[in-house]
Design an enzyme around this catalytic site. Sequence first.
Site, PDB file in Angstrom:
ATOM      1  N   LYS A  50       0.845  -1.209   0.000  1.00  0.00           N
ATOM      2  CA  LYS A  50       0.000   0.000   0.000  1.00  0.00           C
ATOM      3  C   LYS A  50       0.877   1.254   0.000  1.00  0.00           C
ATOM      4  O   LYS A  50       0.588   2.224  -0.699  1.00  0.00           O
ATOM      5  CB  LYS A  50      -0.938  -0.023   1.216  1.00  0.00           C
ATOM      6  CG  LYS A  50      -2.068  -1.036   1.046  1.00  0.00           C
ATOM      7  CD  LYS A  50      -2.863  -1.253   2.318  1.00  0.00           C
ATOM      8  CE  LYS A  50      -3.881  -2.376   2.117  1.00  0.00           C
ATOM      9  NZ  LYS A  50      -4.523  -2.809   3.366  1.00  0.00           N
ATOM     10  N   GLN A  94      -4.590  -1.383   9.811  1.00  0.00           N
ATOM     11  CA  GLN A  94      -4.412  -2.632   9.067  1.00  0.00           C
ATOM     12  C   GLN A  94      -4.982  -3.785   9.900  1.00  0.00           C
ATOM     13  O   GLN A  94      -4.608  -3.974  11.057  1.00  0.00           O
ATOM     14  CB  GLN A  94      -2.914  -2.861   8.780  1.00  0.00           C
ATOM     15  CG  GLN A  94      -2.607  -4.152   8.037  1.00  0.00           C
ATOM     16  CD  GLN A  94      -3.170  -4.189   6.610  1.00  0.00           C
ATOM     17  OE1 GLN A  94      -3.084  -3.227   5.864  1.00  0.00           O
ATOM     18  NE2 GLN A  94      -3.777  -5.317   6.241  1.00  0.00           N
ATOM     19  N   ASP A 117     -10.800   3.451   4.648  1.00  0.00           N
ATOM     20  CA  ASP A 117     -11.244   2.067   4.438  1.00  0.00           C
ATOM     21  C   ASP A 117     -12.770   2.011   4.298  1.00  0.00           C
ATOM     22  O   ASP A 117     -13.317   0.992   3.891  1.00  0.00           O
ATOM     23  CB  ASP A 117     -10.821   1.194   5.637  1.00  0.00           C
ATOM     24  CG  ASP A 117      -9.732   0.191   5.259  1.00  0.00           C
ATOM     25  OD1 ASP A 117      -9.454   0.041   4.054  1.00  0.00           O
ATOM     26  OD2 ASP A 117      -9.169  -0.433   6.173  1.00  0.00           O
TER      27      ASP A 117
END
Length: 281
Positions: A50, A94, A117
């Site tokens: 990422k 994460q 997210d």
Amino acid sequence: MTAFIIDGKKLAAAKRETIAHIVKERNLHPHLAIILANDNPASAIYVEKKIEACKQVGICAKLYKMPSSSDETDLLNMIDTLNKDNGVHGLFLQLPVGDHLDSHKIIQSIAPEKDVDGLTYTNIGRVMASAPSLAPCTPTGVMELLRHENIPLAGKHAVIIGRSLLFGKPMGQMLLQADCTVTHCHSKTIDLPSITRQADILIAAVGKAEMVKGDWIKDGAVVIDVGINRGTDGKLVGDVDFAQASEIASAITPVPGGVGPMTVACLLHNTVKAAAHDFTV
Ligand code: NAP
């Protein structure tokens, strides 16, 4: 029938180019904060990927590595600090986090306008209301794959195996908004194959290697494989038996190289939307 392979890697590369263009054109300087609070090697690899993708499009990503022993208060304090930092536009945790932590509670503490997210109740709620939002990345990526391949959606029967907040539920909502008739299956569904065989669009998001067999699929169906699992030989495989399914489906996403790259590209896009303070970018 030999299925057309939907190339998520190629589409994600094109999307990254578009995002890089938006960043330049709007003179944005997006900053993304990534919190990693586990020692899982796979998570470290996902985070590295990422960060690398962020660099490619002009997003400055910073990793906040926390000990896996961090407790809820440690994480809530870190998120609070980043929420208040005007230099940070996007922020995500994460997953997974350790079993001693309530990931839902921690995620809900992220400021919705920084929740790249798309997992806070505010952003999920906006998806339900068809309002512009920082929408969850994986279902957004799947919609973009379907639309890019001009797969007809209106009136089609979409069957989703999975009902998580992260994927299954928002995926169903997005397909409903695209005028599909949607069925959700889950671990308590009785006679799953009899339902998947009715799908014009079959989406598997379970987390069980190659569970969906060829004879679970209707001739000519479009198959989207969201699952990421390690096969017995250690290689990545999806929730769908790719060899069998590709003989029956009209189109299918591979694992790896299907949905995964689009998830990352949509995370970049959400970060740019957050930096622009404009969800329609
Ligand atoms: P999750 O929260 O564990 O949800 C799994 C879903 O599968 C649940 O709804 C569960 O039903 C259902 N399920 C479990 N066993 C089943 C069975 N035997 N038959 C039918 N349904 C069953 O997982 P998730 O977060 O949605 O992720 C699902 C998979 O997608 C995982 O492999 C994950 O790694 C992958 N994933 C990939 C990406 C990507 O970018 N490609 C992104 C996110 C997730 P219940 O609700 O009844 O428990």
